[in-house]
Design a protein around this motif. Sequence first.
Motif, PDB file in Angstrom:
ATOM      1  N   LEU A 152       4.578  -6.394  -1.399  1.00  0.00           N
ATOM      2  CA  LEU A 152       4.742  -5.488  -2.241  1.00  0.00           C
ATOM      3  C   LEU A 152       4.937  -6.491  -3.526  1.00  0.00           C
ATOM      4  O   LEU A 152       4.673  -6.542  -4.527  1.00  0.00           O
ATOM      5  N   MET A 198      -2.450  -3.467  -3.498  1.00  0.00           N
ATOM      6  CA  MET A 198      -2.162  -2.524  -2.365  1.00  0.00           C
ATOM      7  C   MET A 198      -2.792  -4.071  -1.449  1.00  0.00           C
ATOM      8  O   MET A 198      -2.001  -3.750   0.463  1.00  0.00           O
ATOM      9  N   ALA A 226       3.023   3.753   1.463  1.00  0.00           N
ATOM     10  CA  ALA A 226       2.594   3.147   0.652  1.00  0.00           C
ATOM     11  C   ALA A 226       0.962   3.146   0.346  1.00  0.00           C
ATOM     12  O   ALA A 226       0.581   3.835  -1.397  1.00  0.00           O
ATOM     13  N   ILE A 278       0.324  -5.831   1.152  1.00  0.00           N
ATOM     14  CA  ILE A 278       1.264  -4.031   1.547  1.00  0.00           C
ATOM     15  C   ILE A 278       0.067  -3.995   2.976  1.00  0.00           C
ATOM     16  O   ILE A 278       0.171  -4.156   3.586  1.00  0.00           O
TER      17      ILE A 278
END
Length: 265
Positions: A44, A144, A190, A147
């Motif tokens: 992140l 994203m 997430a 992540i």
Amino acid sequence: MKTQIKRFLLTLGFMTRIPVNVDLGEVKDEDMHKGFLYYPVVGLIIGLVDVIVYLLVTLILPEIFGIIFAMLANFCVTGAFHLDGLSDTADGIYSARTRERMLEIMKDSRIGTNGAIAMCFDIALKFCGLAAFEGWQIPLMILMMPIAGKMVQGAIVYKAIYPRKTGIGIYVGTVSLGTVIGTMILGIVAMVAAFSFWGLGIFAILFIFAYLFRVYITGKIGGITGDIMGAGSELSEVLLLMVVLVIVRFWGFPMGLGSLLAGLL
């Protein structure tokens, strides 16, 4: 709390070039192993840095340049850590040599033809994948990707075998089930936050892919190394782009954080 902060900072310092100028005291193997929990959080942070660079660049230049500089920012923040792992993995696995020779090639600092091809395609697929999105979708995907690359690592390292006679993989085979589950939960949160209910399916696809990648590599070299972890991260980032693009083509962009970003941007 101090112990958890210490483990987070250790993981951040190991996975990135971000300076951690804090006296962390005595560092034990356990701190590194349990710090694995914070992989998605580190992802992140990397993603946030990349997004900030993208937004700053697009204030004065077209979006396409924002994508390029966001990717460059990623390389600077991580030291191209995982990209190097992808290159070494491709050189070794596709050398058509014995298992022992593959492992030797993967430790060689020189880049071979297979490694160069893998890096070129990885960068090209990421660039083209990001460029295929529109407006606010681009910074969301930039956020994203790191992540995604970090949240699936449990599928690669849990109870894995380190194949070399000397040396040691910091996380390979040492991460507990509880830590892996914690990493998975953070990853799922997430993905759902970003892509609504689609996030569950996206997470499942990436996690299964990472496990199958592990099975394939273990069949080749008898275990998992740090390079394999890096390669798995890079491939998972590319797969995230491809999966979301397929969803967009047939059903539209999976709205989660996208609804918020659409309003802000």
